[in-house]
Design a protein around this motif. Structure first.
Motif, PDB file in Angstrom:
ATOM      1  N   UNK A  18       0.861  -1.219  -0.085  1.00 11.17           N
ATOM      2  CA  UNK A  18      -0.044   0.089   0.210  1.00 11.17           C
ATOM      3  C   UNK A  18       0.545   1.155   0.401  1.00 11.17           C
ATOM      4  N   UNK A  19       1.813   1.134   0.794  1.00 13.37           N
ATOM      5  CA  UNK A  19       3.247   2.064   0.533  1.00 13.37           C
ATOM      6  C   UNK A  19       3.541   2.666  -0.304  1.00 13.37           C
ATOM      7  N   UNK A  20       3.744   2.458  -1.617  1.00 18.11           N
ATOM      8  CA  UNK A  20       4.325   3.161  -2.566  1.00 18.11           C
ATOM      9  C   UNK A  20       2.873   3.934  -3.629  1.00 18.11           C
ATOM     10  N   UNK A  21       1.735   2.842  -3.358  1.00 21.22           N
ATOM     11  CA  UNK A  21       0.228   3.735  -4.145  1.00 21.22           C
ATOM     12  C   UNK A  21       0.092   5.135  -3.399  1.00 21.22           C
ATOM     13  N   UNK A  22       0.349   4.923  -1.868  1.00 22.70           N
ATOM     14  CA  UNK A  22       0.041   6.015  -1.270  1.00 22.70           C
ATOM     15  C   UNK A  22       0.964   6.991  -1.904  1.00 22.70           C
ATOM     16  N   UNK A  23       1.987   6.991  -2.170  1.00 19.26           N
ATOM     17  CA  UNK A  23       3.080   8.447  -2.196  1.00 19.26           C
ATOM     18  C   UNK A  23       3.208   7.906  -4.388  1.00 19.26           C
ATOM     19  N   UNK A  24       2.706   7.593  -4.891  1.00 20.65           N
ATOM     20  CA  UNK A  24       2.284   8.266  -6.228  1.00 20.65           C
ATOM     21  C   UNK A  24       1.742   8.824  -6.832  1.00 20.65           C
TER      22      UNK A  24
END
Length: 276
Positions: A5-11
């Protein structure tokens, strides 16, 4: 799932529209975390290999779920992000309430050997002074499982003890419980986990430990022809986790791989002694 989830939250918006990014990014996050865990000594290579599959699968699911949320106008997004990071701790509290159960399984490995039953019987009782050149490459050794060095039977018959030594100071005993000359024998495995040198095996795969143990074994010889025999090596083990089904898949695979290696050593020795 949080790692994914982390990469998607800051994409960026461009990245959010790229499905390949959401497939690969969780893998990169997992690989980075595992590399740090291994270098720092937080986890052993065996455990990291075993849990890599579930991590990347659930990580990809977490990434696609987070992507759907990120594409929408979600109120209180900082609160949402905070809750995401709290999920592992909440899940850990829930898991602590579930008691792990003991389950026992048996792995059976066979090897056909071009030698008589008498020659095979002579070589399975004790497997002394195993040399590195006798051991073929196997997956279990690539991920850090020590190689066997010596197996010595002190007394033939029920009550005898096979003294087994591996690399890195590993030592355990096999107490003979059944003895059929020329046909096979069975044994109970006794190991004191406190006698194993620190950091030799990860605690999750420590023989005789909280999560895993190998309790019984046996050798059997079936004569196929005058100079051809089938050797069967069985191994009964215990797993005590909250994911025994998944643990069984890996335990079956690794124990079968290890047993195969032992039988290959026996095969090589028997066939050198067998008449041409």
């Amino acid at each position: 799932m949080v790692l994914g989830a982390i990469p998607a939250l800051y994409s960026s918006r461009e990245q959010l529209s790229n499905y390949l990014w959401h497939l690969v990014a969780p893998w990169l996050m997992t690989f980075t975390l595992f590399t740090i865990s291994f270098i720092s000594g937080f986890e052993g290579l065996i455990c990291l290999v075993v849990i890599f599959g579930p991590f990347v699968i659930l990580g990809s699911l977490g990434a696609f779920f987070s992507r759907r949320v990120s594409q929408r106008d979600v109120p209180n997004k900082p609160l949402y992000v905070s809750l995401i990071f709290l999920l592992p701790f909440m899940a850990g509290l829930v898991e602590e309430q579930a008691s792990a159960t003991d389950q026992f399984y048996t792995v059976t490995t066979t090897q056909e050997i071009v030698a008589s039953r008498a020659v095979v019987w002579q070589n399975i009782q004790s497997v002394r002074h195993i040399q590195p050149r006798e051991i073929k490459p196997h997956f279990v050794h690539l991920i850090g499982v020590p190689r066997p060095l010596d197996g010595r039977l002190d007394s033939a018959g029920v009550g005898g003890i096979r003294h087994i030594r591996w690399e890195k100071g590993l030592y355990f005993q096999e107490h003979i419980t059944a003895w059929n000359p020329g046909q096979g024998f069975a044994y109970d495995i006794k190991v004191n986990p406190h006698s194993i040198p620190p950091r030799t095996l990860d605690e999750h795969v420590l023989v005789g430990g909280q999560y895993f143990d190998v309790v019984r074994g046996s050798y059997g010889i079936q004569e196929l022809a005058a100079e051809r025999s089938l050797v069967t090596l069985t191994c009964t083990y215990r797993v005590t986790t909250n994911l025994n089904g998944y643990s069984k898949l890996w335990a079956d695979f690794m124990l079968d791989d290890f047993n195969k290696m032992i039988l290959e050593v026996i095969q090589s020795r028997c066939e050198r002694l067998a008449p041409l």
